[in-house]
Scaffold this active site. Sequence first.
Site, PDB file in Angstrom:
ATOM      1  N   ARG A 109       1.004  -1.312  -0.044  1.00 43.08           N
ATOM      2  CA  ARG A 109      -0.145  -0.045  -0.157  1.00 43.08           C
ATOM      3  C   ARG A 109       0.728   1.096   0.038  1.00 43.08           C
ATOM      4  O   ARG A 109       1.775   1.281   1.027  1.00 43.08           O
ATOM      5  CB  ARG A 109      -0.948   0.037   1.337  1.00 43.08           C
ATOM      6  CG  ARG A 109      -1.874  -0.915   1.208  1.00 43.08           C
ATOM      7  CD  ARG A 109      -3.010  -0.626   2.326  1.00 43.08           C
ATOM      8  NE  ARG A 109      -2.555   0.099   3.620  1.00 43.08           N
ATOM      9  CZ  ARG A 109      -3.386   0.165   4.519  1.00 43.08           C
ATOM     10  NH1 ARG A 109      -4.646   0.415   4.379  1.00 43.08           N
ATOM     11  NH2 ARG A 109      -3.012   0.718   5.592  1.00 43.08           N
ATOM     12  N   THR A 113      -1.526   7.506  -0.471  1.00 41.22           N
ATOM     13  CA  THR A 113      -2.812   7.407  -1.011  1.00 41.22           C
ATOM     14  C   THR A 113      -3.603   6.171  -0.387  1.00 41.22           C
ATOM     15  O   THR A 113      -4.703   5.848  -0.516  1.00 41.22           O
ATOM     16  CB  THR A 113      -2.708   7.092  -2.522  1.00 41.22           C
ATOM     17  OG1 THR A 113      -1.910   5.859  -2.771  1.00 41.22           O
ATOM     18  CG2 THR A 113      -1.815   8.341  -3.049  1.00 41.22           C
ATOM     19  N   ASP A 205       0.249  -3.780  11.996  1.00 40.17           N
ATOM     20  CA  ASP A 205       0.613  -4.083  10.432  1.00 40.17           C
ATOM     21  C   ASP A 205       1.115  -5.596  10.631  1.00 40.17           C
ATOM     22  O   ASP A 205       2.257  -6.112  11.184  1.00 40.17           O
ATOM     23  CB  ASP A 205       2.251  -3.204  10.225  1.00 40.17           C
ATOM     24  CG  ASP A 205       2.374  -3.410   8.707  1.00 40.17           C
ATOM     25  OD1 ASP A 205       2.743  -4.679   8.198  1.00 40.17           O
ATOM     26  OD2 ASP A 205       2.662  -2.534   8.168  1.00 40.17           O
ATOM     27  N   ASP A 208       4.862  -6.758   9.245  1.00 36.83           N
ATOM     28  CA  ASP A 208       5.790  -6.315  10.030  1.00 36.83           C
ATOM     29  C   ASP A 208       5.687  -7.397  11.283  1.00 36.83           C
ATOM     30  O   ASP A 208       6.875  -7.807  11.596  1.00 36.83           O
ATOM     31  CB  ASP A 208       5.730  -4.965  10.582  1.00 36.83           C
ATOM     32  CG  ASP A 208       6.191  -3.900   9.560  1.00 36.83           C
ATOM     33  OD1 ASP A 208       6.820  -4.314   8.657  1.00 36.83           O
ATOM     34  OD2 ASP A 208       5.788  -2.674   9.828  1.00 36.83           O
TER      35      ASP A 208
HETATM   36  C1  PRP Z   1      -1.286  -4.876   4.117  1.00 34.70           C
HETATM   37  C2  PRP Z   1      -2.051  -6.109   4.352  1.00 34.70           C
HETATM   38  C3  PRP Z   1      -2.955  -5.996   3.048  1.00 34.70           C
HETATM   39  C4  PRP Z   1      -3.110  -4.705   2.690  1.00 34.70           C
HETATM   40  C5  PRP Z   1      -4.392  -4.332   3.252  1.00 34.70           C
HETATM   41  O1  PRP Z   1      -0.273  -5.026   3.252  1.00 34.70           O
HETATM   42  O2  PRP Z   1      -1.256  -7.350   4.178  1.00 34.70           O
HETATM   43  O3  PRP Z   1      -2.209  -6.638   1.707  1.00 34.70           O
HETATM   44  O4  PRP Z   1      -2.283  -4.026   3.735  1.00 34.70           O
HETATM   45  O5  PRP Z   1      -4.989  -3.046   3.128  1.00 34.70           O
HETATM   46  P1  PRP Z   1      -5.936  -2.676   1.839  1.00 34.70           P
HETATM   47  O6  PRP Z   1      -6.981  -3.259   2.228  1.00 34.70           O
HETATM   48  O7  PRP Z   1      -6.477  -1.125   2.662  1.00 34.70           O
HETATM   49  O8  PRP Z   1      -5.463  -2.691   0.698  1.00 34.70           O
HETATM   50  P2  PRP Z   1       1.009  -4.098   3.242  1.00 34.70           P
HETATM   51  O9  PRP Z   1       0.783  -2.902   2.117  1.00 34.70           O
HETATM   52  O10 PRP Z   1       1.309  -3.400   4.426  1.00 34.70           O
HETATM   53  O11 PRP Z   1       2.146  -4.763   2.678  1.00 34.70           O
HETATM   54  P3  PRP Z   1       2.921  -5.908   3.134  1.00 34.70           P
HETATM   55  O12 PRP Z   1       2.250  -7.036   3.451  1.00 34.70           O
HETATM   56  O13 PRP Z   1       4.150  -6.188   2.175  1.00 34.70           O
HETATM   57  O14 PRP Z   1       3.486  -5.274   4.506  1.00 34.70           O
HETATM   58  N1  URA Z   2      -2.459  -3.545   6.706  1.00 34.48           N
HETATM   59  C1  URA Z   2      -2.052  -4.017   8.071  1.00 34.48           C
HETATM   60  O1  URA Z   2      -1.138  -4.931   8.119  1.00 34.48           O
HETATM   61  N2  URA Z   2      -3.041  -3.635   8.987  1.00 34.48           N
HETATM   62  C2  URA Z   2      -3.772  -2.833   9.080  1.00 34.48           C
HETATM   63  O2  URA Z   2      -4.631  -2.583   9.752  1.00 34.48           O
HETATM   64  C3  URA Z   2      -4.388  -2.260   7.412  1.00 34.48           C
HETATM   65  C4  URA Z   2      -3.652  -2.652   6.830  1.00 34.48           C
END
Ligand code: PRP
Ligand code: URA
Length: 214
Positions: A109, A113, A205, A208
Amino acid sequence: MPDYDSSRLHVVDHPLVQHKLSLLREKNTSTKDFRNLVTELAIFEGYEALRDLPLEDVEVQTPLEVTTCKRISGKKLAIVPVLRAGLGMVDGLLTLVPNARVGHLGMYRDEVTHDPVSYYCKLPENINQRTCLILDPMLATGGSLTAAIQFLRGAGARDIRCLTLVSCPEGIKRVLDFSEYVHLYTCAVDRELNQSAYILPGLGDAGDRIFGTK
Ligand code: PRP
Ligand code: URA
């Protein structure tokens, strides 16, 4: 009353799931425990999402006699984690269906945005003949999951089941409205998103916490 097709929303709220989810949410849960809990919850959720797997009759010789039993009739499956956090759920699904093919969708993400930025896509062959299980622990705005669904639909997938651990109402509506081909499985429907589009109460997160990054 929800303003989406709730017949395609499946909340997996078995007491064991709720118990494990409470540990997952806990801020002080270690990376190792968090990862194990994600795997365990993925098993429970996969069990529900695959409830309709087709069966066929087989003859089995027990120590006492021959009897007719049911076995899974070789349904083609694809497990598709959304990187990174979806990777944490893969082992759980492979415990249930060791022969499933695994595709990968790389997405993160944008911090400002909150829109998904796609960086990788590798899907198994014949995706149109497979039941596809998209894995991502978090459904927040729904941007990432709808983008993942779009990739699979574009590749011809028709039977798409999304497995998340924690979802919020905005994301659920966006995903279910996006495609009538989609069923959504989640362990919890949380209250709302905060201004940074994190789920409240949520668990922080997920990526993480699974990988120990900050
Ligand atoms: C997180 C999560 C989803 C997304 C959800 O990923 O694992 O993929 O955010 O958010 P959304 O519904 O608003 O799209 P992130 O972008 O943090 O990436 P990562 O898994 O690499 O940490
Ligand atoms: N992605 C995450 O990992 N946690 C949240 O709460 C939203 C998006």
